[in-house]
Design a protein around this motif. Structure first.
Motif, mmCIF file in Angstrom:
data_model
loop_
_atom_site.group_PDB
_atom_site.id
_atom_site.type_symbol
_atom_site.label_atom_id
_atom_site.label_comp_id
_atom_site.label_asym_id
_atom_site.label_seq_id
_atom_site.Cartn_x
_atom_site.Cartn_y
_atom_site.Cartn_z
ATOM 1 N N THR A 1 -2.388 0.148 0.467
ATOM 2 C CA THR A 1 -1.197 -0.365 1.156
ATOM 3 C C THR A 1 -0.910 -1.830 0.854
ATOM 4 N N ARG B 1 -1.520 -3.568 -1.861
ATOM 5 C CA ARG B 1 -0.934 -3.671 -3.188
ATOM 6 C C ARG B 1 0.491 -3.120 -3.216
ATOM 7 N N ASP B 2 0.673 -1.950 -2.604
ATOM 8 C CA ASP B 2 1.975 -1.297 -2.705
ATOM 9 C C ASP B 2 3.049 -1.995 -1.890
ATOM 10 N N ARG C 1 4.032 -4.572 -4.311
ATOM 11 C CA ARG C 1 4.582 -3.999 -5.543
ATOM 12 C C ARG C 1 6.048 -3.649 -5.396
ATOM 13 N N ARG C 2 6.454 -3.194 -4.214
ATOM 14 C CA ARG C 2 7.847 -2.786 -3.993
ATOM 15 C C ARG C 2 8.606 -3.779 -3.123
#
Length: 288
Positions: A271, A273-274, A277-278
């Motif tokens: 979570t 990282r993501d 990332r977005r």
């Protein structure tokens, strides 16, 4: 070699006392129960117990809670001495300190070498406004010898950006001293704190003020805990340890900081990282 940190979260019960020395004894006994912990965390405004030392305190309106600020020097001296004598890092919960014509709700972290590191609560719960409480304006990570930590005092844990900015600065442990007046309020902070652990892949220490001292002091609902992300290398519930509700005690646990790195790199739900990332998806939100 793994980096292990011994944590202790105090489940504090406010009770009527006669003077500051009785408060000091109360605190000292609880610190003794945390022997060997690298980091001891007392809860938000456990110092409200000091209001009961004032003459006629039961007749005071709740708006006069700021009177506990008169004990700030004694409070700092007490916790500084305990941290130095015991060679431990101790979060002395938080205390109201004067700030112009108002007060700041300030968490204090006391170190074994006599330093005092402060964080002023940045998001005040609406009920605190009746105590003439102002808001701080800083959210910074603190480098300790064994971990990088940061504060989310109670309501701050309900504001996701508070923990997120600390995680982006490298915080591994979020310190959440808390004082909630109802079971609803407790679970609101507890669930929020655990969400912060999951979304940022960090540990959270949630230390609670409880007790039923009587008006004008509010009842506290307390169940302190040490929380982790929910993944295979942690307890399935993400609860490493927790107190019995509304019973004064100390929650102890040893956490492995390297597991956070493992969780971020190869966990089932990356979570942290993501979310970054977005981040381009979130920029269109309207600003107030």
């Amino acid at each position: 070699m793994s980096r292990h940190v011994s944590l202790a979260a105090v489940n504090f019960a406010v009770r009527p006392i006669t003077d500051f020395s009785e408060f000091a004894t109360h605190v000292t006994d609880l610190v003794a129960a945390c022997h060997g912990a690298d980091l001891v965390v007392f809860p938000e405004l456990c110092t409200v117990e000091l209001l009961t030392t004032l003459p006629g305190w039961r007749r005071l309106p709740a708006s006069e809670l700021g009177l506990i600020a008169k004990f700030s020097d004694d409070y700092v001296e007490l916790f500084t001495r305990l941290a130095v004598e015991r060679g431990q890092h101790i979060v002395g919960g938080s205390q109201l300190v004067p700030h112009g014509s108002a007060y700041l709700n300030v968490a204090h972290l006391f170190t074994p070498d006599g330093q005092v590191i402060r964080h002023a609560k940045t998001h005040i719960f609406p009920a605190e406004a009746t105590w003439s409480t102002a808001e701080g304006d800083g959210m910074e990570v603190i480098d300790l010898p064994f971990a990088r930590v940061g504060f989310n005092i109670c309501y701050e844990a309900e504001i996701p950006e508070c923990a997120t900015t600390l995680a982006h600065q490298g915080a591994e442990i979020i310190l959440c001293p808390s004082y909630t007046f109802t079971e609803h309020g407790f679970w609101r902070v507890r669930h929020s704190a655990h969400a912060r652990a999951i979304e940022n892949q960090v540990y959270v220490v949630h230390a609670c003020t409880g007790g039923r001292p009587g008006a004008p002091l509010p009842t506290g609902w307390a169940r302190s805990s040490i929380l982790s992300p929910c993944d295979a290398i942690f307890p399935a519930s993400g609860v490493i340890g927790e107190a019995t509700a509304n019973t004064e005690s100390v929650v102890r646990a040893v956490v492995d900081l390297d597991l956070l790195t493992t969780n971020r790199e190869s966990g089932a739900a990356p979570t942290f990282r993501d979310r970054r990332r977005r981040s381009d998806l979130y920029r269109g939100w309207p600003q107030p």
